[in-house]
Design a protein around this motif. Structure first.
Motif, PDB file in Angstrom:
ATOM      1  N   VAL A   6       0.816  -1.205   0.000  1.00 43.82           N
ATOM      2  CA  VAL A   6       0.000   0.000   0.000  1.00 43.82           C
ATOM      3  C   VAL A   6       0.855   1.263   0.000  1.00 43.82           C
ATOM      4  O   VAL A   6       0.490   2.273  -0.614  1.00 43.82           O
ATOM      5  CB  VAL A   6      -1.017  -0.030   1.177  1.00 43.82           C
ATOM      6  N   GLU A   7       2.009   1.211   0.651  1.00 40.85           N
ATOM      7  CA  GLU A   7       2.883   2.377   0.695  1.00 40.85           C
ATOM      8  C   GLU A   7       3.323   2.776  -0.718  1.00 40.85           C
ATOM      9  O   GLU A   7       3.388   3.968  -1.048  1.00 40.85           O
ATOM     10  CB  GLU A   7       4.111   2.051   1.557  1.00 40.85           C
ATOM     11  N   ILE A  48      -1.833  -4.726   2.296  1.00 38.78           N
ATOM     12  CA  ILE A  48      -1.095  -4.465   3.531  1.00 38.78           C
ATOM     13  C   ILE A  48      -0.265  -5.716   3.813  1.00 38.78           C
ATOM     14  O   ILE A  48      -0.837  -6.794   4.000  1.00 38.78           O
ATOM     15  CB  ILE A  48      -2.059  -4.174   4.694  1.00 38.78           C
ATOM     16  N   PRO A  49       1.057  -5.603   3.807  1.00 35.74           N
ATOM     17  CA  PRO A  49       1.877  -6.809   4.007  1.00 35.74           C
ATOM     18  C   PRO A  49       1.551  -7.473   5.340  1.00 35.74           C
ATOM     19  O   PRO A  49       1.469  -6.813   6.366  1.00 35.74           O
ATOM     20  CB  PRO A  49       3.309  -6.265   3.993  1.00 35.74           C
ATOM     21  N   MET A  50       1.329  -8.791   5.297  1.00 33.00           N
ATOM     22  CA  MET A  50       0.953  -9.525   6.512  1.00 33.00           C
ATOM     23  C   MET A  50       1.827 -10.748   6.694  1.00 33.00           C
ATOM     24  O   MET A  50       2.415 -11.261   5.754  1.00 33.00           O
ATOM     25  CB  MET A  50      -0.509  -9.951   6.426  1.00 33.00           C
ATOM     26  N   ARG A  51       1.860 -11.225   7.930  1.00 26.70           N
ATOM     27  CA  ARG A  51       2.585 -12.447   8.251  1.00 26.70           C
ATOM     28  C   ARG A  51       1.947 -13.620   7.503  1.00 26.70           C
ATOM     29  O   ARG A  51       0.723 -13.727   7.423  1.00 26.70           O
ATOM     30  CB  ARG A  51       2.502 -12.671   9.764  1.00 26.70           C
ATOM     31  N   VAL A  67      -1.690 -16.018   8.081  1.00 25.27           N
ATOM     32  CA  VAL A  67      -2.701 -15.346   8.891  1.00 25.27           C
ATOM     33  C   VAL A  67      -3.813 -14.830   7.990  1.00 25.27           C
ATOM     34  O   VAL A  67      -3.567 -14.403   6.868  1.00 25.27           O
ATOM     35  CB  VAL A  67      -2.066 -14.188   9.683  1.00 25.27           C
ATOM     36  N   ASP A  68      -5.024 -14.891   8.489  1.00 23.44           N
ATOM     37  CA  ASP A  68      -6.154 -14.307   7.774  1.00 23.44           C
ATOM     38  C   ASP A  68      -5.903 -12.836   7.515  1.00 23.44           C
ATOM     39  O   ASP A  68      -5.134 -12.194   8.200  1.00 23.44           O
ATOM     40  CB  ASP A  68      -7.404 -14.374   8.645  1.00 23.44           C
ATOM     41  N   SER A  69      -6.647 -12.310   6.605  1.00 22.85           N
ATOM     42  CA  SER A  69      -6.578 -10.885   6.357  1.00 22.85           C
ATOM     43  C   SER A  69      -7.013 -10.132   7.609  1.00 22.85           C
ATOM     44  O   SER A  69      -7.631 -10.677   8.509  1.00 22.85           O
ATOM     45  CB  SER A  69      -7.499 -10.529   5.201  1.00 22.85           C
ATOM     46  N   LEU A  70      -6.675  -8.865   7.651  1.00 24.16           N
ATOM     47  CA  LEU A  70      -7.117  -7.987   8.724  1.00 24.16           C
ATOM     48  C   LEU A  70      -8.623  -7.758   8.637  1.00 24.16           C
ATOM     49  O   LEU A  70      -9.201  -7.793   7.549  1.00 24.16           O
ATOM     50  CB  LEU A  70      -6.418  -6.636   8.579  1.00 24.16           C
ATOM     51  N   VAL A 108      -5.041   1.305   8.920  1.00 23.19           N
ATOM     52  CA  VAL A 108      -3.662   1.228   8.429  1.00 23.19           C
ATOM     53  C   VAL A 108      -3.535   1.952   7.090  1.00 23.19           C
ATOM     54  O   VAL A 108      -2.618   2.766   6.877  1.00 23.19           O
ATOM     55  CB  VAL A 108      -3.214  -0.243   8.296  1.00 23.19           C
TER      56      VAL A 108
END
Lengths: 267, 267
Positions: free
Chosen positions: B207-208, B242-245, B248-251, B259
């Motif tokens: 996103v950045e 959004i970079p995630m681990r 893991v499910d999405s936010l 964010v």
């Protein structure tokens, strides 16, 4: 293989674990005294079992049995098969995706066990809303946090609502209660963590600056209404703020946590 | 000055606006048919009135009258003074801080009016949970977004729960419904906005990077369960993640919005 037991009497005592789920006070007593918690929906039930929690029983509507077949096959706990109407009558609400399980709580680990190997930790002071606690676990897990520490008055992460909102992250992220509120942050600093408190205090620096170059971080967040206590604000190694538009209330604690975790993950 | 009217009969028809607030279906009909919405708690009631919404009436417990004295002094609507027990009996729940107001809805502005002068806009597709809608308004307002556009099936920002969670940001942030779901994003692009869709699509960029250098931005977020529709994903100018681990499910959509707004605010 879980024994399938059809139940059609809503007063059946074997359904006691599932009664009156909207009555928060009653549930707190019942769950504490029996050392149980509930997981709701196929995905969350599966995650609880996969995380090693022992089922006491399952409550499933017939059309959701297939989806849980593998979980039931691997368990010795009874599975009460009930109509969706009866499930609603017993629990007091519409059961999400027709499946719910009652599982045994486990003793909480020590703080040292939770911190072992962790690089990024969330520390919550008196976050009393189950939805917020669940949302914070979910965001923390997604954004690379390794563990969560809770002040004595935080809401229970294994309460049904927390579990549901967290999508099971309360099972996968190690967490425990801090036994000592007063010296919790100095103890974390002594353990090698830089404690960074989210606050609107006048001397707070932008969160991006506060986390820059920090190795082991403990991100500290306060209660919904009033934020962090003066004790915790002053005890933290650093005070950080999320820059906001003038004249607007602070962010909700779950939103602030998501932003701060995102920023910290990129440190 | 609002006339203070003591009411001690829970069946009094003048309390009709405040009945059965936990019954979402009933409330939807009642509020749509009468063109009203409710604001709860002193702070939120004050913000609704300050934002120019016309009160139909107030419902206040005696000990909360002082806190609202200035608001009541400036209004011609009646103020029903009731015990907290009667308020709970009528509404069906414990009224937050003993004060609630019923206010007139206003016609929604056009999309062009909402976009006038806006540099940062949130666009929600089928976010159906009132809590999420409220949380998104609150985060957007705090993190510098100027307006919100809602797809036809999004939950109502003026529903009581949305209003409460938003802490009144639904009054201060201009918003409206998109009349046309199908071409909503191309229309925004044509109006000079870069549409950036939050998605887990394979071609999404962090996103950045997606927001870097963008002047007028429309940040596009999808429904709780399945995210954005294929139509909106493909129609957006850019796709962002959004970079995630891993694993893991999405936010949650409210956390993802916080964010993304934070990142976009710093663009």
């Amino acid at each position: 293989m879980a024994e399938l037991v059809t139940v059609d009497d809503p007063a059946d005592p074997r359904l006691a674990d599932y009664r009156d789920l909207r009555d928060v006070q009653l549930r707190r007593h019942l769950e504490a005294e029996h050392g149980l918690f509930l997981a709701e929906g196929e995905k969350v039930v599966r995650r609880a079992v996969e995380a090693g929690f022992a089922p006491r029983s399952f409550l499933v509507a017939p059309r959701w049995l297939d989806g849980l077949a593998d979980v039931l096959a691997a368990s010795d706990a009874p599975c009460y098969v009930v109509s969706e109407a009866l499930a609603e009558q017993v629990t007091g609400f519409h059961v999400h995706r027709g499946a719910i399980a009652s599982l045994e709580r486990r003793p909480l680990p020590t703080v040292a066990e939770v911190l072992e190997g962790a690089r990024s930790v969330l520390v919550l002071e008196d976050v009393v809303d189950h939805t917020n606690v669940g949302a914070i676990f979910r965001s923390g897990a997604a954004l690379g946090f390794d563990a969560v520490l809770l002040s004595p008055r935080c809401a229970d992460p294994l309460y049904r609502r927390s579990v549901k909102v967290a999508m099971g992250a309360v099972f996968s992220v190690p967490w425990t209660r801090l036994p000592d509120w007063h010296d919790a942050l100095p103890a974390l600093s002594a353990a090698g963590f830089t404690t960074v408190a989210l606050t609107l205090a006048a001397d707070a620096v932008p969160v991006e600056d506060a986390v820059a170059g920090v190795d082991r971080i403990a991100l500290v967040l306060g209660t919904e209404g009033h934020g962090l206590s003066p004790r915790w604000q002053s005890a933290a190694d650093r005070r950080a703020v999320i820059p906001m538009r003038a004249g607007v209330d602070s962010l909700n604690v779950a939103a602030a946590t998501a932003v701060a975790c995102y920023v910290a993950a990129a440190r």
